[in-house]
Write a protein that holds these residues in place. Structure first.
Motif, PDB file in Angstrom:
ATOM      1  N   ALA A   1       4.759  12.336   0.506  1.00 50.05           N
ATOM      2  CA  ALA A   1       4.063  13.411  -0.201  1.00 50.05           C
ATOM      3  C   ALA A   1       2.651  13.595   0.352  1.00 50.05           C
ATOM      4  N   SER A   2       2.191  14.813   0.300  1.00 50.66           N
ATOM      5  CA  SER A   2       0.864  15.152   0.807  1.00 50.66           C
ATOM      6  C   SER A   2      -0.124  15.294  -0.348  1.00 50.66           C
ATOM      7  N   ALA A   3      -1.247  14.588  -0.264  1.00 57.33           N
ATOM      8  CA  ALA A   3      -2.300  14.752  -1.270  1.00 57.33           C
ATOM      9  C   ALA A   3      -2.923  16.131  -1.121  1.00 57.33           C
ATOM     10  N   LEU A   4      -3.087  16.803  -2.246  1.00 52.20           N
ATOM     11  CA  LEU A   4      -3.619  18.167  -2.234  1.00 52.20           C
ATOM     12  C   LEU A   4      -5.136  18.194  -2.316  1.00 52.20           C
ATOM     13  N   GLY A   5      -5.704  17.121  -2.808  1.00 54.10           N
ATOM     14  CA  GLY A   5      -7.158  17.037  -2.961  1.00 54.10           C
ATOM     15  C   GLY A   5      -7.539  15.670  -3.487  1.00 54.10           C
ATOM     16  N   GLY A   6      -8.822  15.534  -3.844  1.00 50.09           N
ATOM     17  CA  GLY A   6      -9.335  14.240  -4.288  1.00 50.09           C
ATOM     18  C   GLY A   6     -10.165  13.604  -3.199  1.00 50.09           C
ATOM     19  N   ASN A   7     -10.047  12.302  -3.034  1.00 48.93           N
ATOM     20  CA  ASN A   7     -10.819  11.595  -2.004  1.00 48.93           C
ATOM     21  C   ASN A   7     -10.246  11.782  -0.610  1.00 48.93           C
ATOM     22  N   TYR A   8      -9.048  12.325  -0.517  1.00 53.86           N
ATOM     23  CA  TYR A   8      -8.434  12.608   0.778  1.00 53.86           C
ATOM     24  C   TYR A   8      -7.342  13.642   0.590  1.00 53.86           C
ATOM     25  N   THR A   9      -6.882  14.204   1.680  1.00 54.24           N
ATOM     26  CA  THR A   9      -5.767  15.151   1.664  1.00 54.24           C
ATOM     27  C   THR A   9      -4.746  14.744   2.720  1.00 54.24           C
ATOM     28  N   GLY A  10      -3.549  15.299   2.588  1.00 49.44           N
ATOM     29  CA  GLY A  10      -2.508  15.032   3.565  1.00 49.44           C
ATOM     30  C   GLY A  10      -1.714  13.782   3.235  1.00 49.44           C
ATOM     31  N   VAL A  11      -0.767  13.482   4.113  1.00 45.41           N
ATOM     32  CA  VAL A  11       0.079  12.303   3.936  1.00 45.41           C
ATOM     33  C   VAL A  11      -0.684  11.070   4.449  1.00 45.41           C
ATOM     34  N   TRP A  12      -0.993  10.184   3.539  1.00 47.99           N
ATOM     35  CA  TRP A  12      -1.738   8.968   3.878  1.00 47.99           C
ATOM     36  C   TRP A  12      -1.359   7.894   2.865  1.00 47.99           C
ATOM     37  N   PRO A  13      -0.331   7.096   3.149  1.00 47.46           N
ATOM     38  CA  PRO A  13       0.157   6.104   2.180  1.00 47.46           C
ATOM     39  C   PRO A  13      -0.908   5.139   1.675  1.00 47.46           C
ATOM     40  N   MET A  14      -1.859   4.775   2.531  1.00 40.95           N
ATOM     41  CA  MET A  14      -2.895   3.827   2.130  1.00 40.95           C
ATOM     42  C   MET A  14      -4.207   4.514   1.749  1.00 40.95           C
ATOM     43  N   GLY A  15      -4.140   5.817   1.525  1.00 45.46           N
ATOM     44  CA  GLY A  15      -5.357   6.577   1.253  1.00 45.46           C
ATOM     45  C   GLY A  15      -6.151   6.082   0.065  1.00 45.46           C
ATOM     46  N   LEU A  16      -5.472   5.696  -1.018  1.00 44.46           N
ATOM     47  CA  LEU A  16      -6.186   5.233  -2.211  1.00 44.46           C
ATOM     48  C   LEU A  16      -6.975   3.963  -1.936  1.00 44.46           C
ATOM     49  N   PHE A  17      -6.456   3.100  -1.084  1.00 48.08           N
ATOM     50  CA  PHE A  17      -7.117   1.836  -0.792  1.00 48.08           C
ATOM     51  C   PHE A  17      -8.281   2.027   0.185  1.00 48.08           C
ATOM     52  N   CYS A  18      -8.093   2.927   1.124  1.00 50.97           N
ATOM     53  CA  CYS A  18      -9.086   3.094   2.193  1.00 50.97           C
ATOM     54  C   CYS A  18     -10.230   4.024   1.823  1.00 50.97           C
ATOM     55  N   THR A  19     -10.130   4.711   0.673  1.00 53.23           N
ATOM     56  CA  THR A  19     -11.204   5.624   0.271  1.00 53.23           C
ATOM     57  C   THR A  19     -11.878   5.184  -1.021  1.00 53.23           C
ATOM     58  N   LEU A  20     -11.695   3.939  -1.416  1.00 54.29           N
ATOM     59  CA  LEU A  20     -12.364   3.426  -2.613  1.00 54.29           C
ATOM     60  C   LEU A  20     -13.877   3.567  -2.478  1.00 54.29           C
ATOM     61  N   LYS A  21     -14.507   4.104  -3.509  1.00 56.13           N
ATOM     62  CA  LYS A  21     -15.953   4.332  -3.490  1.00 56.13           C
ATOM     63  C   LYS A  21     -16.613   3.513  -4.594  1.00 56.13           C
ATOM     64  N   PRO A  22     -17.773   2.906  -4.307  1.00 59.42           N
ATOM     65  CA  PRO A  22     -18.441   2.075  -5.317  1.00 59.42           C
ATOM     66  C   PRO A  22     -19.223   2.913  -6.322  1.00 59.42           C
ATOM     67  N   GLU A  23     -19.273   2.397  -7.551  1.00 66.32           N
ATOM     68  CA  GLU A  23     -20.102   3.064  -8.561  1.00 66.32           C
ATOM     69  C   GLU A  23     -21.584   2.826  -8.279  1.00 66.32           C
ATOM     70  N   LYS A  24     -21.891   1.746  -7.585  1.00 69.85           N
ATOM     71  CA  LYS A  24     -23.264   1.417  -7.208  1.00 69.85           C
ATOM     72  C   LYS A  24     -23.516   1.913  -5.793  1.00 69.85           C
ATOM     73  N   MET A  25     -24.490   2.767  -5.642  1.00 72.30           N
ATOM     74  CA  MET A  25     -24.745   3.395  -4.351  1.00 72.30           C
ATOM     75  C   MET A  25     -24.996   2.366  -3.244  1.00 72.30           C
ATOM     76  N   PHE A  26     -24.349   2.608  -2.099  1.00 69.71           N
ATOM     77  CA  PHE A  26     -24.526   1.811  -0.876  1.00 69.71           C
ATOM     78  C   PHE A  26     -24.007   0.373  -1.012  1.00 69.71           C
ATOM     79  N   HIS A  27     -23.125   0.127  -1.962  1.00 70.54           N
ATOM     80  CA  HIS A  27     -22.592  -1.226  -2.162  1.00 70.54           C
ATOM     81  C   HIS A  27     -21.366  -1.421  -1.272  1.00 70.54           C
ATOM     82  N   ARG A  28     -21.364  -2.514  -0.526  1.00 68.91           N
ATOM     83  CA  ARG A  28     -20.269  -2.794   0.411  1.00 68.91           C
ATOM     84  C   ARG A  28     -19.239  -3.722  -0.230  1.00 68.91           C
ATOM     85  N   LEU A  29     -17.980  -3.410  -0.058  1.00 67.00           N
ATOM     86  CA  LEU A  29     -16.896  -4.227  -0.600  1.00 67.00           C
ATOM     87  C   LEU A  29     -16.607  -5.379   0.357  1.00 67.00           C
TER      88      LEU A  29
END
Length: 418
Positions: free
Chosen positions: A63-91
């Protein structure tokens, strides 16, 4: 009834995950949402909007993501686009042995509801992202001058040995070392400075320290020898290249986005002394948000005035794998690598390989690591560069190539056979 699954539920951090939702209405618009809380309590989130197919299914493999943090077919998209609530914080995973990262996957109705407080998801599940296989052993190292952590894979061995280093922030990072050890290597995560009783700043690169680390690792009964590998990012990459050049123990070097001449602090090794190109801090660029770019601080890799500081790669008997991101905002890492390779070829050497990734940034790490575009060093935010999907692909591809490279020159991982 709506069902949501993420497979596998528990696996190493570099393993791909498949997310599958069923029981939805045909063509229903939904949100897939990921939530991770790191060891310091900072939350990371990502969301993508999908439309169920005629059977009421969302399968992120197709399935292709229509919007959000990424678009298109990307099975690992949710994991690779995680954003911190604290600015500039590295995981960054700190406890790599005893606990995984838990990533909660939520399925919400419609693209607008997931961000509203008090709205319950249609379904939820959790996956565990581990950094060590069962049976891995971890030993803090404080022997002689050496400071770091040793990771031993399960089994009798002997295994190929690797020294793992990071960059200019100092301290000790263990996540890549533990993952690499999970693949069947004995890995020493080696601190450079600003750790334990090591100097707070790197005033000099004393290569005898790294020679001592090599000898220590080769003495371990689980290390096969006679040669070792080394892998480094940024300043660690620069030191890795110098180790491969001057230390006979290093026969396979992976240099990720680093300079190929001595920068900032001079290098000393017995009677060898290489002066450093000073950091040109006046060339730092600062944007409206106060975020700095050091791209020009390292100077022009082709500037002939700094030839005395170039690492004489032609002296290296081992093999070098350069891994560079073409969107590296920290330094011109691709040109640095190309300049070093050209120098080696001028001396009849063909022991270098270049992996160059368009739109990948400075912090090329392990697969599944979310892209960190900006994080602080010395309390000031630095921009690292990279576009999420291209950077993720670079991490996936380079991680496989790194393991192949090490096995090619050190012998099979996880096996006592040569």
């Amino acid at each position: 009834m709506v069902h949501l699954t993420a497979t596998p539920k528990s696996a190493l951090e570099d393993s791909p995950v498949t997310i599958y939702a069923s029981g939805l209405a045909p063509s229903q618009l939904v949100t897939l949402h990921a939530l991770l809380t790191d060891e310091s309590g900072v939350k990371f989130e990502a969301a993508a909007f999908y439309q169920a197919n005629d059977a009421g299914i969302v399968d992120v493999e197709h399935a292709s993501a229509l919007g959000g943090n990424y678009t298109g077919v990307w099975p690992m998209g949710l994991f690779c686009t995680l954003k911190p609530e604290k600015m500039f914080h590295r995981l960054i995973k700190r406890d790599v042995i005893n606990s995984p990262f838990h990533v909660q996957i939520n399925l919400f109705d419609s693209p607008t509801l997931y961000s509203l407080p008090g709205v319950a998801p249609l379904a939820t599940c959790t996956v565990e992202r581990w950094y060590a296989v069962p049976g891995m052993e971890r030993f803090p190292i404080k022997t002689g001058r050496i400071r770091g952590t040793l990771f031993l894979p399960p089994g009798p061995g002997p295994f190929p040995g690797v020294i793992d280093m990071f960059g200019g922030s100092g301290g000790l990072f263990e996540f890549r070392a533990s993952l690499l050890a999970s693949k069947g290597f004995v890995v020493l995560a080696l601190a450079l400075f600003a750790f334990d009783d090591l100097p707070k700043k790197l005033a000099e690169v004393d290569l005898e320290y790294f020679e001592e680390a090599c000898k220590l690792l080769l003495k371990h009964p689980k290390v096969r020898g006679p040669g070792l590998g080394a892998i480094g990012l940024s300043k660690g990459s620069e030191i890795t290249l110098a180790m491969c050049t001057f230390l006979e123990q290093i026969v396979a070097a992976i240099c990720i986005n680093g300079a190929t001449r001595i920068t900032g602090a001079p290098l000393r090794f017995h009677d060898v002394h290489i002066p450093a190109v000073p950091y040109m801090s006046e060339r730092t660029l600062i944007n409206d948000m106060g975020v700095m770019s050091t791209f020009h601080v390292f100077g022009d890799p082709e500037d002939e005035r700094h030839q005395a500081s170039a690492i004489p790669l032609e002296k290296a008997q081992g093999h070098v794998l350069f891994v560079v991101g073409e969107d590296d905002h920290s330094m011109n890492s691709k040109l640095f690598a190309e300049t070093a390779i050209a120098r080696a070829k001028q001396h009849g050497k063909n022991n270098c390989t270049l992996l160059s990734y368009p739109k990948a940034g400075h912090l090329i790490q392990t697969p599944g690591c979310t892209l960190c575009c900006i994080s602080p060093i010395g309390g000031k935010p630095l921009v690292w560069g990279g576009e999420a999907k291209a950077h993720a692909k670079a991490q996936e591809h380079s991680w496989k190539e790194i393991q192949k490279f090490l096995e090619l020159h050190l012998g099979p991982a996880g096996s006592s056979s040569l």
